[in-house]
Write an enzyme that holds these catalytic residues in place. Sequence first.
Site, PDB file in Angstrom:
ATOM      1  N   CYS A  82      -4.288   5.156  -6.715  1.00 12.46           N
ATOM      2  CA  CYS A  82      -4.816   6.514  -6.578  1.00 12.46           C
ATOM      3  C   CYS A  82      -3.818   7.414  -5.843  1.00 12.46           C
ATOM      4  O   CYS A  82      -2.750   7.676  -6.353  1.00 12.46           O
ATOM      5  CB  CYS A  82      -6.186   6.485  -5.907  1.00 12.46           C
ATOM      6  SG  CYS A  82      -7.164   7.927  -6.354  1.00 12.46           S
ATOM      7  N   HIS A 177      -9.297   2.532  -9.154  1.00 13.42           N
ATOM      8  CA  HIS A 177      -9.380   1.646  -7.988  1.00 13.42           C
ATOM      9  C   HIS A 177      -9.693   0.203  -8.388  1.00 13.42           C
ATOM     10  O   HIS A 177     -10.845  -0.146  -8.580  1.00 13.42           O
ATOM     11  CB  HIS A 177     -10.455   2.151  -7.021  1.00 13.42           C
ATOM     12  CG  HIS A 177     -10.069   3.407  -6.321  1.00 13.42           C
ATOM     13  ND1 HIS A 177      -9.428   3.419  -5.115  1.00 13.42           N
ATOM     14  CD2 HIS A 177     -10.189   4.704  -6.689  1.00 13.42           C
ATOM     15  CE1 HIS A 177      -9.177   4.666  -4.745  1.00 13.42           C
ATOM     16  NE2 HIS A 177      -9.634   5.469  -5.688  1.00 13.42           N
ATOM     17  N   GLU A 179      -9.670  -2.257  -6.476  1.00 10.84           N
ATOM     18  CA  GLU A 179     -10.262  -2.971  -5.335  1.00 10.84           C
ATOM     19  C   GLU A 179     -11.779  -2.891  -5.293  1.00 10.84           C
ATOM     20  O   GLU A 179     -12.406  -3.663  -4.573  1.00 10.84           O
ATOM     21  CB  GLU A 179      -9.653  -2.457  -4.022  1.00 10.84           C
ATOM     22  CG  GLU A 179     -10.058  -1.039  -3.598  1.00 10.84           C
ATOM     23  CD  GLU A 179      -9.214   0.065  -4.214  1.00 10.84           C
ATOM     24  OE1 GLU A 179      -8.718  -0.125  -5.346  1.00 10.84           O
ATOM     25  OE2 GLU A 179      -9.071   1.131  -3.582  1.00 10.84           O
TER      26      GLU A 179
HETATM   27  N1  LIG Z   1      -9.007   8.543  -4.012  1.00 16.64           N
HETATM   28  C1  LIG Z   1      -7.790   9.106  -3.946  1.00 16.64           C
HETATM   29  O1  LIG Z   1      -6.824   8.483  -3.548  1.00 16.64           O
HETATM   30  C2  LIG Z   1      -7.742  10.568  -4.331  1.00 16.64           C
HETATM   31  C3  LIG Z   1      -6.359  11.143  -4.264  1.00 16.64           C
HETATM   32  C4  LIG Z   1      -6.370  12.656  -4.398  1.00 16.64           C
HETATM   33  N2  LIG Z   1      -7.056  13.244  -3.260  1.00 16.64           N
HETATM   34  C5  LIG Z   1      -7.055  13.061  -5.697  1.00 16.64           C
HETATM   35  O2  LIG Z   1      -8.058  13.714  -5.674  1.00 16.64           O
HETATM   36  O3  LIG Z   1      -6.569  12.738  -6.764  1.00 16.64           O
END
Ligand SMILES: NC(=O)CC[C@H](N)C(=O)O
Length: 535
Positions: A82, A177, A179
């Site tokens: 992310c 994600h 995880e």
């Molecule tokens: N969950 C995150 O790592 C989000 C990363 C960043 N704030 C986004 O909105 O893409």
Amino acid sequence: MSHSKILILDFGSQVTQLIARRVREAHVYCEIHPCDVSDDFVRNFGADGIILSGSHASVYEEETDKAPQAAFELGIPVLGICYGMQTMAQQLGGKVEAGHKREFGYAQVRARGHSALFRDIQDATNAEGHGLIDVWMSHGDKVTELPGGFKVIASNDTTPIAAMADEDRKFYAVQFHPEVTHTKQGQAMLERFVLEICSAKPDWVMGDYIAEAVANIKAQVGNEEVILGLSGGVDSSVAAALIHRAIGDQLTCVFVDHGLLRLNEGDMVMEMFAGRLHANVIRVDASEQFMGKLAGVSDPEAKRKIIGGEFVEVFKAEAAKLKASGAGHKGATFLAQGTIYPDVIESGGAKSKKAVTIKSHHNVGGLPEQLGLKLLEPLRDLFKDEVRELGVALGLPRDMVYRHPFPGPGLGVRILGEVKAEFALLLQRADAIFIEELRNTVDEKSGKTWYDLTSQAFTVFLPVKSVGVMGDGRTYDYVVALRAVVTSDFMTAHWAELPYSLLGKVSNRIINEVRGINRVVYDISGKPPATIEWE
Ligand SMILES: NC(=O)CC[C@H](N)C(=O)O
Ligand SMILES: Nc1ncnc2c1ncn2[C@@H]1O[C@H](COP(=O)(O)OP(=O)(O)OP(=O)(O)O)[C@@H](O)[C@H]1O
Ligand SMILES: O=c1[nH]c(=O)c2[nH+]cn([C@@H]3O[C@H](COP(=O)(O)O)[C@@H](O)[C@H]3O)c2[nH]1
Ligand SMILES: [Mg+2]
């Protein structure tokens, strides 16, 4: 003994800890450190691979966190998740922009271009026969230009660059994600990264860890003395057993009864430790002291801080007494605690300063400094299920090791608002009934008791009164809420789907047997958005 290890750099995501959990599930040791550690720290850490976590921030904001450049210069694999992907892209010469559409929750991506990361990982196929992967997304920004050397390895309509890789340098990054358990094959992907791409050895095994831990404790303590805060919970009990194994009578356990324990808990703990394990245990009745300090206080954080503060006072007094007692005691120079890795992380110990504090846990923080004692925390690197495995390997009774966790502030955070002794008495009795029924009711399908099928269950006292009718008379009494959750890591949790018949029986018994309570409700909130405890 040196283990393979993975370095996880935390940019402040609420789920960074889950990355570590998943890596440990693959039996590979890992540590979480803030993203702003120095280049030297990264160079000297000796990692087999690095994982960059998510964050609430956006990489294009004026002041944002970056990964130490050394992470990309050591010639070891790096996985960005992310925000971790976004900063990797930006730091290596790609581009990140705010998207027009946020993607939050379930999504599907199509794996592309035969990457090592996604090989044979697929949940479905689309009409053209391409493999699709079910993932969990939580982002607004996205990578719009690849850095040099990278290719796209997964995409969907909203996020054309949903994952990218430079397989020569072993740099991988995913916008989703892996995880969180909602990404069904997340564990498989992380194992692929850690075991195959990083070639880490799966050498983190609890049975083997005892000898190593015992040797470390012996080396650290020498012939000095240790006191340990024993709560009767899983963590401090396992810590006590481990330290006892290492140094025997050099250990003295201090069990504090703050008047906010479960019914008969004090006697049970004494029976177990002094009676069966033959460890030195001092029981301190400090209930008046705690209750006095809590009188008139109803703010949850204020209550937590008071309880934490009183624990320090009791320990100070006991450490001083021990020193003064002579009785073969030279006086403790170490304080041992059952602190485990999630305590460290949740109290901000390993988290980047940018993460929000949800609750202050009572046990970590300035304690030993104030006590003039050195700290001994042999479980500090372990997750709960690792602690349980260790407990069993140490020969503690299964019953004790698989007890539900009980928070240090005890009933103090389960009596909403001001804590009163009369509320604690009602709550203890109601809670004992709930737990007894959970232990006695077997689920036919699994053959397990509902106590074992839930990860944590307890009763919460609500200081509100409602009207009822009992024996043709009017009652105007208090309400309790039953809380039971299923979780593997206590970071996220589902409310337990207890059978109605069980809930009915518990409700009946509590209302009939505990005078002062005339209504029982069941809490059906998940975490998030609720937390497990009510305060
Ligand atoms: N969950 C995150 O790592 C989000 C990363 C960043 N704030 C986004 O909105 O893409
Ligand atoms: N009543 C108590 N008396 C002495 N020490 C305590 C007490 N309650 C908590 N502590 C200390 O605070 C630490 C943290 O409590 P915590 O509830 O996280 O762990 P635990 O009680 O050992 O295990 P579990 O999480 O399974 O309840 C304990 O390991 C123990 O050292
Ligand atoms: O030792 C502890 N000291 C504390 O101050 C504390 N607060 C919450 N908990 C336990 O942590 C887990 C997650 O709880 P929450 O969802 O309520 O944050 C659950 O298992 C909670 O019981 C604590 N344990
Ligand atoms: Mg506890």
